[in-house]
Motif scaffolding. Structure first.
Motif, PDB file in Angstrom:
ATOM      1  N   ASP A 126      27.128 153.166  29.961  1.00  0.00           N
ATOM      2  CA  ASP A 126      26.781 151.766  30.201  1.00  0.00           C
ATOM      3  C   ASP A 126      26.002 151.603  31.497  1.00  0.00           C
ATOM      4  O   ASP A 126      25.086 150.779  31.579  1.00  0.00           O
ATOM      5  CB  ASP A 126      28.037 150.894  30.214  1.00  0.00           C
ATOM      6  N   GLN A 127      26.359 152.389  32.504  1.00  0.00           N
ATOM      7  CA  GLN A 127      25.573 152.358  33.734  1.00  0.00           C
ATOM      8  C   GLN A 127      24.141 152.820  33.465  1.00  0.00           C
ATOM      9  O   GLN A 127      23.180 152.267  33.999  1.00  0.00           O
ATOM     10  CB  GLN A 127      26.230 153.249  34.799  1.00  0.00           C
ATOM     11  N   GLY A 128      24.005 153.838  32.619  1.00  0.00           N
ATOM     12  CA  GLY A 128      22.676 154.302  32.245  1.00  0.00           C
ATOM     13  C   GLY A 128      21.893 153.243  31.490  1.00  0.00           C
ATOM     14  O   GLY A 128      20.686 153.069  31.705  1.00  0.00           O
ATOM     15  N   ARG A 129      22.566 152.526  30.600  1.00  0.00           N
ATOM     16  CA  ARG A 129      21.923 151.429  29.852  1.00  0.00           C
ATOM     17  C   ARG A 129      21.403 150.348  30.803  1.00  0.00           C
ATOM     18  O   ARG A 129      20.247 149.901  30.697  1.00  0.00           O
ATOM     19  CB  ARG A 129      22.924 150.813  28.877  1.00  0.00           C
ATOM     20  N   ILE A 130      22.259 149.938  31.733  1.00  0.00           N
ATOM     21  CA  ILE A 130      21.896 148.874  32.677  1.00  0.00           C
ATOM     22  C   ILE A 130      20.715 149.300  33.542  1.00  0.00           C
ATOM     23  O   ILE A 130      19.756 148.539  33.740  1.00  0.00           O
ATOM     24  CB  ILE A 130      23.119 148.516  33.552  1.00  0.00           C
ATOM     25  N   LYS A 131      20.763 150.529  34.057  1.00  0.00           N
ATOM     26  CA  LYS A 131      19.685 151.022  34.918  1.00  0.00           C
ATOM     27  C   LYS A 131      18.387 151.173  34.136  1.00  0.00           C
ATOM     28  O   LYS A 131      17.304 150.899  34.657  1.00  0.00           O
ATOM     29  CB  LYS A 131      20.093 152.351  35.550  1.00  0.00           C
ATOM     30  N   ALA A 132      18.498 151.592  32.879  1.00  0.00           N
ATOM     31  CA  ALA A 132      17.302 151.777  32.063  1.00  0.00           C
ATOM     32  C   ALA A 132      16.634 150.440  31.767  1.00  0.00           C
ATOM     33  O   ALA A 132      15.407 150.314  31.864  1.00  0.00           O
ATOM     34  CB  ALA A 132      17.659 152.495  30.762  1.00  0.00           C
ATOM     35  N   GLU A 133      17.427 149.453  31.393  1.00  0.00           N
ATOM     36  CA  GLU A 133      16.844 148.133  31.094  1.00  0.00           C
ATOM     37  C   GLU A 133      16.116 147.575  32.318  1.00  0.00           C
ATOM     38  O   GLU A 133      15.015 147.030  32.204  1.00  0.00           O
ATOM     39  CB  GLU A 133      17.936 147.153  30.649  1.00  0.00           C
TER      40      GLU A 133
END
Length: 362
Positions: A52-59
């Protein structure tokens, strides 16, 4: 001010507002949708949290190219198939399934929605619109092993393990080999909890390993329960997938931290630019997808320096956790000196290395 001037200004304002609304609608329309399906809660502080941290940073990094959503606590059953199908029907351009047990369900739904891209984490099945991605967590496990080998006094390490799949077996073996590179006397005990996220079972397994003499613990489960148990009992443990020091500041020696955004950002850019093709992504230390971080106060400077030196050697391709010679439990050579275990063998790993006690569940 004359009425005609007021009307002119009002008309200009309306046109400006209208233009802003159209621009906003166009921007919204331009953004593709990406959905993430999680096996556990985003607050597990482990596997799902790191995704989820990766998702947030990617967006954030993609600057409006994608809007993302996520669904958590989806079991690896027919429920996953229903979730994937529903997300495809909602118009998501790409759907990420972040657990090994989603593989068959995702493959089935991918065939039904050929215009939707499906990405499966840790699996091996692929298709025209389905790819796979993973992080070389065994590299992080090996680095934790280097630290464990330098800290143990009992020469006994413990691993709280989830399921006996190649991914987890690799991590147990790599952890053991990393520790033995510092201390050849190392033995590793393993307790399987048959769950990715079950804090109660994870804690019980940690306490059982401690009672069996393990004074440094690693886990391949998702909650901070192992670190908490280690803190309570005055032994050591590691953060897994993320920093878990806030759950045991004295217990955590270091953390193997996954940076999924290193995969998600280029993947989503490929999809946005229409250059995506199904492929198998398996990234590790060289790509910045995993690292050893957040060393605790109990790690002396020379041991930290050693672990970082090994990390740097892996980064440069000078070192691999499964460089030979490597022996299995029976003492037979499985990787000869001067050889290196292939990715194909790693992806199917189903044996314990010498030093891991007990038998591997079928």
């Amino acid at each position: 001010m004359p009425i005609s001037s007021k009307l002119k200004k009002l008309a200009t304002a309306v046109v400006a507002v209208g233009s802003m609304c159209v621009g906003s609608l166009q921007a919204t329309h331009a953004a593709e949708k990406a959905a993430f399906v999680y096996i556990g809660p985003t607050g597990d502080h482990g596997w799902t949290y790191s995704h989820d941290q990766g998702r947030i940073k990617a967006e954030k990094a993609l600057g409006g190219k994608f809007t993302t959503s996520h669904i958590e606590n989806v079991p690896e059953t027919a429920d996953a198939e229903r979730v994937f199908r529903n997300l495809a029907q909602q118009g998501n351009k790409v759907i990420f399934g972040t657990s090994f047990g989603y593989m068959n369900q995702m493959e089935k739904v991918a065939r039904q929605f050929p215009n939707t891209i499906f990405m499966h984490a840790t699996g091996y099945k692929m298709g025209k619109n389905m790819g796979t991605y993973d992080v070389r967590t065994y590299e992080g496990a090996y680095l934790l092993g280097v630290v464990a080998g330098g800290k143990t006094k009992s020469n006994t390490l413990g691993v709280v393990a989830s399921f006996p799949i190649p991914e987890v077996v690799r991590n147990i073996d790599a952890f053991t080999l990393g520790a033995q590179s510092v201390n050849p006397k190392i033995k590793t005990k393993v307790i399987w909890v048959n769950s990715w996220f079950n804090p109660g079972k994870e804690r019980d397994a940690a306490l059982a390993l401690i009672s069996q003499g393990a004074d440094v613990l690693m886990q391949n489960t998702d909650s901070p329960a192992v670190v908490q148990a280690a803190q309570q009992k005055g032994v050591y443990a590691f953060g897994w997938d993320s920093d878990m020091s806030k759950f045991g500041a004295k217990a955590q020696l270091a953390a193997s931290v996954i940076h999924w955004e290193k995969i998600y950002v280029p993947l989503l850019n490929q999809i946005a630019n229409k250059t995506w093709k199904p492929s198998k992504i398996w990234w590790g230390v060289p790509q910045g997808a995993i690292d050893i971080e957040n060393f605790g106060p109990a790690v002396p400077a020379p041991l930290k320096a050693k672990a970082l030196a090994v990390r740097d050697a892996i980064h440069k391709g000078q070192k691999h956790p499964f460089d030979g010679p490597i022996y299995n439990q029976a003492g037979a050579v499985v990787v000869a000196k001067g050889r290196r275990l292939s990715d194909d063998t790693l992806s199917k790993m189903n044996f314990y290395v010498k030093g891991v006690e007990g038998s591997l569940p079928k």
